[in-house]
Motif scaffolding. Structure first.
Motif, short mmCIF file in Angstrom:
data_model
loop_
_atom_site.label_atom_id
_atom_site.label_comp_id
_atom_site.label_asym_id
_atom_site.label_seq_id
_atom_site.Cartn_x
_atom_site.Cartn_y
_atom_site.Cartn_z
N GLU A 1 0.83 -1.20 0.00
CA GLU A 1 0.00 0.00 0.00
C GLU A 1 0.87 1.27 0.00
OE1 GLU A 1 -3.07 2.24 3.04
OE2 GLU A 1 -2.84 0.07 3.18
N TYR A 2 1.94 1.27 0.79
CA TYR A 2 2.80 2.43 0.86
C TYR A 2 3.54 2.63 -0.45
CZ TYR A 2 5.44 6.06 3.23
OH TYR A 2 5.97 7.26 3.60
N TYR A 3 3.95 1.55 -1.09
CA TYR A 3 4.62 1.65 -2.38
C TYR A 3 3.67 2.22 -3.43
CZ TYR A 3 7.27 0.81 -6.51
OH TYR A 3 7.92 1.01 -7.68
N ASP A 4 2.44 1.74 -3.45
CA ASP A 4 1.44 2.27 -4.38
C ASP A 4 1.25 3.77 -4.15
OD1 ASP A 4 1.06 -0.26 -5.44
OD2 ASP A 4 -0.76 -0.65 -4.29
N PHE A 5 1.28 4.16 -2.91
CA PHE A 5 1.14 5.57 -2.55
C PHE A 5 2.29 6.39 -3.12
CE2 PHE A 5 1.42 9.05 0.64
CZ PHE A 5 0.23 9.66 0.32
N LEU A 6 3.52 5.85 -3.05
CA LEU A 6 4.67 6.52 -3.65
C LEU A 6 4.43 6.77 -5.13
CD1 LEU A 6 7.65 7.50 -3.86
CD2 LEU A 6 8.26 5.08 -4.16
N ASN B 1 12.80 18.08 -10.89
CA ASN B 1 13.23 19.24 -10.11
C ASN B 1 12.50 19.30 -8.77
OD1 ASN B 1 14.93 21.43 -9.72
ND2 ASN B 1 13.45 22.88 -10.56
N VAL B 2 12.43 18.15 -8.13
CA VAL B 2 11.80 18.01 -6.81
C VAL B 2 12.83 17.36 -5.90
CG1 VAL B 2 9.98 16.82 -5.52
CG2 VAL B 2 9.50 17.72 -7.79
N SER B 3 13.06 17.94 -4.74
CA SER B 3 14.03 17.33 -3.84
C SER B 3 13.43 16.06 -3.23
CB SER B 3 14.44 18.30 -2.73
OG SER B 3 13.47 18.33 -1.71
N PRO B 4 14.27 15.07 -2.95
CA PRO B 4 13.77 13.86 -2.29
C PRO B 4 13.10 14.18 -0.96
CG PRO B 4 15.98 13.49 -3.14
CD PRO B 4 15.67 14.96 -3.30
N HIS B 5 13.61 15.19 -0.27
CA HIS B 5 12.99 15.60 1.00
C HIS B 5 11.57 16.09 0.77
CE1 HIS B 5 16.77 15.19 3.11
NE2 HIS B 5 17.36 15.95 2.19
N ASP B 6 11.37 16.86 -0.30
CA ASP B 6 10.03 17.35 -0.62
C ASP B 6 9.10 16.19 -0.97
OD1 ASP B 6 10.79 19.96 -0.17
OD2 ASP B 6 11.10 20.43 -2.29
N LEU B 7 9.62 15.21 -1.69
CA LEU B 7 8.81 14.03 -2.02
C LEU B 7 8.36 13.32 -0.74
CD1 LEU B 7 7.73 11.81 -3.99
CD2 LEU B 7 9.99 10.75 -3.78
N ILE B 8 9.29 13.10 0.17
CA ILE B 8 8.96 12.41 1.42
C ILE B 8 8.00 13.24 2.26
CG2 ILE B 8 9.92 11.60 3.62
CD1 ILE B 8 12.45 10.83 1.92
N ASN B 9 8.25 14.54 2.34
CA ASN B 9 7.33 15.41 3.10
C ASN B 9 5.94 15.39 2.50
OD1 ASN B 9 9.26 16.15 4.98
ND2 ASN B 9 9.87 17.97 3.84
N ARG B 10 5.87 15.42 1.19
CA ARG B 10 4.58 15.39 0.49
C ARG B 10 3.84 14.09 0.80
NH1 ARG B 10 3.26 17.80 -4.58
NH2 ARG B 10 1.08 17.44 -4.92
N MET B 11 4.57 13.00 0.75
CA MET B 11 3.97 11.71 1.07
C MET B 11 3.46 11.70 2.49
SD MET B 11 6.49 8.98 -0.79
CE MET B 11 5.54 7.60 -0.18
N ASP B 12 4.27 12.22 3.41
CA ASP B 12 3.89 12.23 4.82
C ASP B 12 2.66 13.09 5.06
OD1 ASP B 12 4.44 11.45 7.55
OD2 ASP B 12 5.05 13.53 7.89
N GLU B 13 2.59 14.26 4.42
CA GLU B 13 1.43 15.15 4.59
C GLU B 13 0.15 14.49 4.11
OE1 GLU B 13 2.31 18.69 2.41
OE2 GLU B 13 3.95 19.26 3.75
N ILE B 14 0.19 13.93 2.91
CA ILE B 14 -1.01 13.33 2.34
C ILE B 14 -1.37 12.03 3.05
CG2 ILE B 14 -2.03 12.37 0.22
CD1 ILE B 14 -0.28 14.41 -1.33
N TRP B 15 -0.36 11.24 3.41
CA TRP B 15 -0.59 9.97 4.08
C TRP B 15 -1.32 10.19 5.40
CZ3 TRP B 15 0.15 5.04 2.50
CH2 TRP B 15 0.12 4.04 3.48
N ASN B 16 -1.01 11.28 6.08
CA ASN B 16 -1.59 11.53 7.41
C ASN B 16 -2.87 12.34 7.39
OD1 ASN B 16 0.35 10.13 9.00
ND2 ASN B 16 1.79 11.76 8.54
N GLU B 17 -3.41 12.63 6.20
CA GLU B 17 -4.67 13.40 6.12
C GLU B 17 -5.83 12.56 6.62
OE1 GLU B 17 -5.13 14.74 2.08
OE2 GLU B 17 -3.91 16.50 2.48
#
Length: 77
Positions: free
Chosen positions: A4-9, A61-77
């Motif tokens: 599920e987490y991989y699909d989310f990525l 042109n997206v930092s890996p940190h931004d990708l992870i933060n984005r995932m974390d924000e949406i995952w926790n909604e």
């Protein structure tokens, strides 16, 4: 949970590609890969390793940190 987490990525990578107004073909050209490479990972038919994710981030042109933060924000909604 692992799948599920991989699909989310993959969903987030699709959103990032679309936010950059890139088609699968255009991103594939940036990555010097066939369009089927993009299609397969976006549809969950192919898994990406960490190096591939980092390279996709670089080309979007997206930092890996931004990708992870984005995932974390949406995952926790």
């Amino acid at each position: 949970m692992k799948r599920e987490y991989y699909d989310f990525l993959c969903e987030i990578l699709v959103l990032l590609r679309k936010e950059k107004n890139l088609s699968q073909k255009e991103l594939a050209e940036l990555l010097e890969k066939p369009q089927s490479f993009i299609s397969k990972y976006e549809n969950g038919e192919r898994r990406l390793d960490l190096i591939e994710v980092l390279y996709i981030c670089k080309k979007l042109n997206v930092s890996p940190h931004d990708l992870i933060n984005r995932m974390d924000e949406i995952w926790n909604e």
